[in-house]
Design a protein around this motif. Structure first.
Motif, PDB file in Angstrom:
ATOM      1  N   ILE A   9      13.854  41.522  48.895  1.00  0.00           N
ATOM      2  CA  ILE A   9      14.908  39.545  49.542  1.00  0.00           C
ATOM      3  C   ILE A   9      15.897  39.868  48.228  1.00  0.00           C
ATOM      4  O   ILE A   9      16.940  40.000  48.873  1.00  0.00           O
ATOM      5  CB  ILE A   9      13.956  38.679  49.654  1.00  0.00           C
ATOM      6  N   ALA A  10      14.990  40.761  46.955  1.00  0.00           N
ATOM      7  CA  ALA A  10      16.496  40.860  46.428  1.00  0.00           C
ATOM      8  C   ALA A  10      17.682  41.392  46.160  1.00  0.00           C
ATOM      9  O   ALA A  10      19.179  41.665  46.223  1.00  0.00           O
ATOM     10  CB  ALA A  10      16.259  40.570  44.516  1.00  0.00           C
ATOM     11  N   ALA A  11      17.609  43.168  46.564  1.00  0.00           N
ATOM     12  CA  ALA A  11      18.591  44.353  47.312  1.00  0.00           C
ATOM     13  C   ALA A  11      19.063  43.844  48.341  1.00  0.00           C
ATOM     14  O   ALA A  11      20.486  44.362  48.237  1.00  0.00           O
ATOM     15  CB  ALA A  11      17.371  44.623  47.356  1.00  0.00           C
ATOM     16  N   LEU A  12      18.361  42.726  49.181  1.00  0.00           N
ATOM     17  CA  LEU A  12      19.370  42.431  50.107  1.00  0.00           C
ATOM     18  C   LEU A  12      20.191  41.184  50.083  1.00  0.00           C
ATOM     19  O   LEU A  12      21.656  41.444  51.172  1.00  0.00           O
ATOM     20  CB  LEU A  12      18.380  42.112  51.719  1.00  0.00           C
ATOM     21  N   LEU A  14      21.976  40.959  47.476  1.00  0.00           N
ATOM     22  CA  LEU A  14      22.769  41.948  46.705  1.00  0.00           C
ATOM     23  C   LEU A  14      24.035  43.332  47.802  1.00  0.00           C
ATOM     24  O   LEU A  14      24.652  42.549  47.431  1.00  0.00           O
ATOM     25  CB  LEU A  14      22.444  42.842  45.908  1.00  0.00           C
ATOM     26  N   VAL A  15      22.531  43.264  48.810  1.00  0.00           N
ATOM     27  CA  VAL A  15      23.799  44.426  49.924  1.00  0.00           C
ATOM     28  C   VAL A  15      24.645  43.346  50.679  1.00  0.00           C
ATOM     29  O   VAL A  15      26.172  43.480  51.333  1.00  0.00           O
ATOM     30  CB  VAL A  15      23.111  44.794  50.535  1.00  0.00           C
ATOM     31  N   GLY A  16      23.972  42.085  50.838  1.00  0.00           N
ATOM     32  CA  GLY A  16      24.994  41.226  51.171  1.00  0.00           C
ATOM     33  C   GLY A  16      25.795  40.338  50.750  1.00  0.00           C
ATOM     34  O   GLY A  16      27.009  39.508  51.539  1.00  0.00           O
ATOM     35  N   ALA A  17      25.690  40.091  49.377  1.00  0.00           N
ATOM     36  CA  ALA A  17      26.449  40.014  48.517  1.00  0.00           C
ATOM     37  C   ALA A  17      28.136  40.397  48.417  1.00  0.00           C
ATOM     38  O   ALA A  17      28.954  40.424  48.576  1.00  0.00           O
ATOM     39  CB  ALA A  17      26.270  39.120  47.359  1.00  0.00           C
ATOM     40  N   ALA A  18      27.265  41.478  48.550  1.00  0.00           N
ATOM     41  CA  ALA A  18      28.946  43.251  48.506  1.00  0.00           C
ATOM     42  C   ALA A  18      29.213  42.698  49.634  1.00  0.00           C
ATOM     43  O   ALA A  18      30.733  43.199  49.508  1.00  0.00           O
ATOM     44  CB  ALA A  18      28.435  44.275  48.381  1.00  0.00           C
ATOM     45  N   GLY A  19      28.825  42.919  51.157  1.00  0.00           N
ATOM     46  CA  GLY A  19      29.559  42.962  52.313  1.00  0.00           C
ATOM     47  C   GLY A  19      30.849  41.066  51.870  1.00  0.00           C
ATOM     48  O   GLY A  19      31.927  41.211  52.387  1.00  0.00           O
ATOM     49  N   ALA A  20      29.592  40.204  51.303  1.00  0.00           N
ATOM     50  CA  ALA A  20      30.901  39.115  51.148  1.00  0.00           C
ATOM     51  C   ALA A  20      31.734  39.008  50.762  1.00  0.00           C
ATOM     52  O   ALA A  20      33.331  38.952  50.496  1.00  0.00           O
ATOM     53  CB  ALA A  20      30.045  37.975  50.959  1.00  0.00           C
ATOM     54  N   PHE A  21      31.978  39.989  49.409  1.00  0.00           N
ATOM     55  CA  PHE A  21      33.042  39.861  48.774  1.00  0.00           C
ATOM     56  C   PHE A  21      33.833  40.935  48.835  1.00  0.00           C
ATOM     57  O   PHE A  21      34.989  40.986  48.523  1.00  0.00           O
ATOM     58  CB  PHE A  21      32.224  40.116  46.857  1.00  0.00           C
ATOM     59  N   TRP A  22      33.111  42.111  49.550  1.00  0.00           N
ATOM     60  CA  TRP A  22      34.309  43.061  50.343  1.00  0.00           C
ATOM     61  C   TRP A  22      34.861  42.200  51.227  1.00  0.00           C
ATOM     62  O   TRP A  22      36.468  42.642  51.040  1.00  0.00           O
ATOM     63  CB  TRP A  22      33.566  43.814  50.685  1.00  0.00           C
ATOM     64  N   SER A  36      24.129  47.057  41.109  1.00  0.00           N
ATOM     65  CA  SER A  36      22.976  46.576  41.029  1.00  0.00           C
ATOM     66  C   SER A  36      22.156  46.351  42.306  1.00  0.00           C
ATOM     67  O   SER A  36      20.997  45.960  41.840  1.00  0.00           O
ATOM     68  CB  SER A  36      23.374  44.560  41.055  1.00  0.00           C
ATOM     69  N   VAL A  37      21.850  47.409  43.615  1.00  0.00           N
ATOM     70  CA  VAL A  37      21.236  47.020  44.237  1.00  0.00           C
ATOM     71  C   VAL A  37      20.228  48.459  43.597  1.00  0.00           C
ATOM     72  O   VAL A  37      19.114  48.674  42.982  1.00  0.00           O
ATOM     73  CB  VAL A  37      21.490  47.696  45.424  1.00  0.00           C
ATOM     74  N   ALA A  38      21.451  49.294  43.027  1.00  0.00           N
ATOM     75  CA  ALA A  38      20.138  50.288  42.208  1.00  0.00           C
ATOM     76  C   ALA A  38      19.876  50.131  41.400  1.00  0.00           C
ATOM     77  O   ALA A  38      18.163  50.439  40.911  1.00  0.00           O
ATOM     78  CB  ALA A  38      21.267  51.353  42.229  1.00  0.00           C
ATOM     79  N   ALA A  39      20.152  48.916  40.364  1.00  0.00           N
ATOM     80  CA  ALA A  39      19.718  48.993  38.935  1.00  0.00           C
ATOM     81  C   ALA A  39      18.528  48.171  39.506  1.00  0.00           C
ATOM     82  O   ALA A  39      17.261  48.514  39.304  1.00  0.00           O
ATOM     83  CB  ALA A  39      20.894  48.128  38.120  1.00  0.00           C
ATOM     84  N   VAL A  40      18.389  47.318  40.391  1.00  0.00           N
ATOM     85  CA  VAL A  40      17.485  46.122  40.710  1.00  0.00           C
ATOM     86  C   VAL A  40      16.079  46.941  40.681  1.00  0.00           C
ATOM     87  O   VAL A  40      14.734  46.923  40.120  1.00  0.00           O
ATOM     88  CB  VAL A  40      17.846  45.381  41.743  1.00  0.00           C
ATOM     89  N   VAL A  41      16.275  48.199  41.746  1.00  0.00           N
ATOM     90  CA  VAL A  41      15.127  48.904  41.896  1.00  0.00           C
ATOM     91  C   VAL A  41      14.502  49.733  40.832  1.00  0.00           C
ATOM     92  O   VAL A  41      13.068  50.167  40.750  1.00  0.00           O
ATOM     93  CB  VAL A  41      15.108  49.518  43.571  1.00  0.00           C
ATOM     94  N   ALA A  42      15.221  49.914  39.823  1.00  0.00           N
ATOM     95  CA  ALA A  42      15.389  50.487  38.658  1.00  0.00           C
ATOM     96  C   ALA A  42      14.492  50.001  38.174  1.00  0.00           C
ATOM     97  O   ALA A  42      13.854  50.780  37.078  1.00  0.00           O
ATOM     98  CB  ALA A  42      16.441  51.686  38.484  1.00  0.00           C
ATOM     99  N   LEU A  77      25.220  36.895  45.344  1.00  0.00           N
ATOM    100  CA  LEU A  77      24.882  37.193  44.344  1.00  0.00           C
ATOM    101  C   LEU A  77      23.380  36.161  43.211  1.00  0.00           C
ATOM    102  O   LEU A  77      22.947  37.013  42.606  1.00  0.00           O
ATOM    103  CB  LEU A  77      26.076  37.685  43.879  1.00  0.00           C
ATOM    104  N   ALA A  78      24.421  35.059  43.220  1.00  0.00           N
ATOM    105  CA  ALA A  78      23.678  33.991  42.153  1.00  0.00           C
ATOM    106  C   ALA A  78      21.918  33.670  42.649  1.00  0.00           C
ATOM    107  O   ALA A  78      21.010  33.975  41.849  1.00  0.00           O
ATOM    108  CB  ALA A  78      23.861  32.823  42.016  1.00  0.00           C
ATOM    109  N   GLY A  79      21.866  33.675  44.161  1.00  0.00           N
ATOM    110  CA  GLY A  79      20.463  33.653  44.169  1.00  0.00           C
ATOM    111  C   GLY A  79      19.415  35.019  44.618  1.00  0.00           C
ATOM    112  O   GLY A  79      17.806  34.206  44.460  1.00  0.00           O
ATOM    113  N   SER A  80      20.062  36.221  44.601  1.00  0.00           N
ATOM    114  CA  SER A  80      19.286  37.399  43.878  1.00  0.00           C
ATOM    115  C   SER A  80      18.829  37.412  42.366  1.00  0.00           C
ATOM    116  O   SER A  80      17.865  38.076  41.867  1.00  0.00           O
ATOM    117  CB  SER A  80      20.072  39.040  44.388  1.00  0.00           C
ATOM    118  N   GLY A  81      19.803  36.732  41.488  1.00  0.00           N
ATOM    119  CA  GLY A  81      19.617  36.510  40.236  1.00  0.00           C
ATOM    120  C   GLY A  81      18.776  35.625  39.692  1.00  0.00           C
ATOM    121  O   GLY A  81      17.444  36.117  39.207  1.00  0.00           O
TER     122      GLY A  81
END
Length: 133
Positions: A9-12, A14-22, A36-42, A77-81
């Motif tokens: 859920i956190a990774a998704l 982040l992907v949604g936030a990336a799309g929105a900011f883009w 951050s997607v890579a960082a959160v899973v690592a 992004l804040a929700g993922s954090g």
């Protein structure tokens, strides 16, 4: 709740936030979200919680640019954090479970025996006298 579910859920988020900011034209923040997607899973434990706190701050600051997509991205992004800060200790690292499952695989053990120079099909006990003597 399963430990893997908050991680994805956190990774998704982040992907949604990336799309929105883009879409809002905030490309640097979008790239931060993707990294951050890579960082959160690592990461795990305290490091994941620190990342979550950083993402909450960036999400709140990035959401104030005025564009409605940036506001949506900031909320995601804040929700993922928040999710990472709250449940970061219970989320697994990717790859940890798979290594444990493969450790007892008989086929893998046979290949390892061949790499050591042993014959895995030989019925003689290992370390015993050889038949050439």
């Amino acid at each position: 709740m399963n430990g893997r579910r908050p991680l994805w859920i956190a990774a998704l988020l982040l992907v949604g936030a990336a799309g929105a900011f883009w879409g809002a034209g905030s490309v640097p923040i979008a790239l931060l979200c993707l990294a951050s997607v890579a960082a959160v899973v690592a990461l795990s434990g305290v490091a994941r919680r620190v990342l979550g706190a950083l993402l909450v701050v960036v999400g709140l600051v990035g959401g104030f640019s005025g564009h409605w997509l940036a506001v949506v991205g900031g909320v995601l992004l804040a929700g993922s954090g928040v999710l990472q800060v709250a449940l970061g200790g219970r989320m697994p690292k990717i790859g940890v479970g798979g290594q444990k499952a493969r450790a007892h695989d008989p086929e893998t053990e046979m290949w390892r025996a061949l790499e050591r120079g042993d014959d895995p099909t030989d019925d003689k006990p290992r370390g015993g006298p050889s038949s050439n003597e």
